[in-house]
Design a protein around this motif. Sequence first.
Motif, PDB file in Angstrom:
ATOM      1  N   SER A  20     106.182  17.749  17.963  1.00 36.86           N
ATOM      2  CA  SER A  20     104.810  18.488  17.664  1.00 36.86           C
ATOM      3  C   SER A  20     103.533  17.959  18.278  1.00 36.86           C
ATOM      4  N   TYR A  21     103.694  16.538  18.777  1.00 31.39           N
ATOM      5  CA  TYR A  21     102.581  16.172  19.795  1.00 31.39           C
ATOM      6  C   TYR A  21     102.545  16.944  21.092  1.00 31.39           C
ATOM      7  N   ILE A  22     103.386  17.273  21.823  1.00 30.93           N
ATOM      8  CA  ILE A  22     103.436  18.209  22.739  1.00 30.93           C
ATOM      9  C   ILE A  22     102.769  19.669  22.385  1.00 30.93           C
ATOM     10  N   ALA A  23     103.298  20.281  21.283  1.00 33.96           N
ATOM     11  CA  ALA A  23     102.912  21.336  20.894  1.00 33.96           C
ATOM     12  C   ALA A  23     101.564  21.516  20.600  1.00 33.96           C
ATOM     13  N   ASP A  24     100.984  20.341  19.873  1.00 38.52           N
ATOM     14  CA  ASP A  24      99.439  20.041  19.653  1.00 38.52           C
ATOM     15  C   ASP A  24      98.584  20.064  20.973  1.00 38.52           C
ATOM     16  N   VAL A  25      99.295  19.156  22.013  1.00 32.98           N
ATOM     17  CA  VAL A  25      98.287  18.944  23.064  1.00 32.98           C
ATOM     18  C   VAL A  25      98.406  20.221  23.898  1.00 32.98           C
ATOM     19  N   GLY A  26      99.406  20.896  23.869  1.00 31.13           N
ATOM     20  CA  GLY A  26      99.559  22.250  24.733  1.00 31.13           C
ATOM     21  C   GLY A  26      98.489  23.237  24.161  1.00 31.13           C
ATOM     22  N   LYS A  27      98.351  23.320  22.838  1.00 33.24           N
ATOM     23  CA  LYS A  27      97.552  24.334  21.868  1.00 33.24           C
ATOM     24  C   LYS A  27      96.012  23.628  22.271  1.00 33.24           C
ATOM     25  N   GLU A  28      95.716  22.535  22.146  1.00 37.51           N
ATOM     26  CA  GLU A  28      94.238  22.100  22.375  1.00 37.51           C
ATOM     27  C   GLU A  28      93.888  22.352  23.827  1.00 37.51           C
ATOM     28  N   MET A  29      94.862  21.939  24.911  1.00 31.57           N
ATOM     29  CA  MET A  29      94.379  22.247  26.462  1.00 31.57           C
ATOM     30  C   MET A  29      94.086  23.688  26.428  1.00 31.57           C
ATOM     31  N   LEU A  30      95.032  24.638  25.923  1.00 31.23           N
ATOM     32  CA  LEU A  30      94.982  26.222  26.110  1.00 31.23           C
ATOM     33  C   LEU A  30      93.636  26.645  25.433  1.00 31.23           C
ATOM     34  N   GLU A  31      93.687  26.296  24.266  1.00 28.77           N
ATOM     35  CA  GLU A  31      92.347  26.789  23.543  1.00 28.77           C
ATOM     36  C   GLU A  31      90.976  26.256  23.919  1.00 28.77           C
ATOM     37  N   ASP A  32      91.041  24.875  24.586  1.00 25.44           N
ATOM     38  CA  ASP A  32      89.796  24.628  25.363  1.00 25.44           C
ATOM     39  C   ASP A  32      89.396  25.578  26.348  1.00 25.44           C
ATOM     40  N   PHE A  33      90.251  26.458  26.947  1.00 26.99           N
ATOM     41  CA  PHE A  33      90.074  27.370  28.146  1.00 26.99           C
ATOM     42  C   PHE A  33      90.322  28.667  27.467  1.00 26.99           C
ATOM     43  N   GLY A  34      89.942  28.996  26.248  1.00 27.86           N
ATOM     44  CA  GLY A  34      89.660  30.355  25.790  1.00 27.86           C
ATOM     45  C   GLY A  34      91.018  31.064  25.392  1.00 27.86           C
ATOM     46  N   TYR A  35      92.039  30.493  25.669  1.00 27.45           N
ATOM     47  CA  TYR A  35      93.523  31.107  24.953  1.00 27.45           C
ATOM     48  C   TYR A  35      93.538  31.124  23.528  1.00 27.45           C
ATOM     49  N   ARG A  36      94.262  32.082  23.091  1.00 25.96           N
ATOM     50  CA  ARG A  36      94.590  32.130  21.640  1.00 25.96           C
ATOM     51  C   ARG A  36      96.021  31.542  21.874  1.00 25.96           C
ATOM     52  N   VAL A  37      96.348  30.655  20.715  1.00 28.67           N
ATOM     53  CA  VAL A  37      97.618  29.743  20.898  1.00 28.67           C
ATOM     54  C   VAL A  37      98.269  29.724  19.534  1.00 28.67           C
ATOM     55  N   ASP A  38      99.432  30.083  19.342  1.00 31.50           N
ATOM     56  CA  ASP A  38     100.223  29.761  18.005  1.00 31.50           C
ATOM     57  C   ASP A  38     101.231  28.956  18.595  1.00 31.50           C
TER      58      ASP A  38
END
Length: 131
Positions: A20-38
Amino acid sequence: MEKTIPKGGSETILFVDDESYIADVGKEMLEDFGYRVDIMTSSRQALEFFRADPLRYDLVITDYSMPEIPGDRLIGEIQRIRPGILAIMCSGTNMTPEITDKVSLARVLIKPFDMEDLLGTVRDVLDHGTP
């Protein structure tokens, strides 16, 4: 040599990792650059989620070592539902052709990866598709 941070985007990404940590960090990194992430921590749940709305995603990113359905099988199932969907598989080790040749991968991303690696790989895959 200093890395440059690639531009972001507005595409929708399904990010699957049982940690979950990797999923959460990946989501945060991608969303910070405009992507929508599930994000999903269960490959079985990710498959059902994708099956419910296969046109929602522009890209699937999954870890190879998943407890229920390994990443290569998950991508294979997803590509049967929607042929041509772009996919990146992540792994802590180099992937052998026996694994990577089973499915159509746009890229393999070796863990651990940093923000520049993730963002650069995602943008390159979305811009250029499979090699």
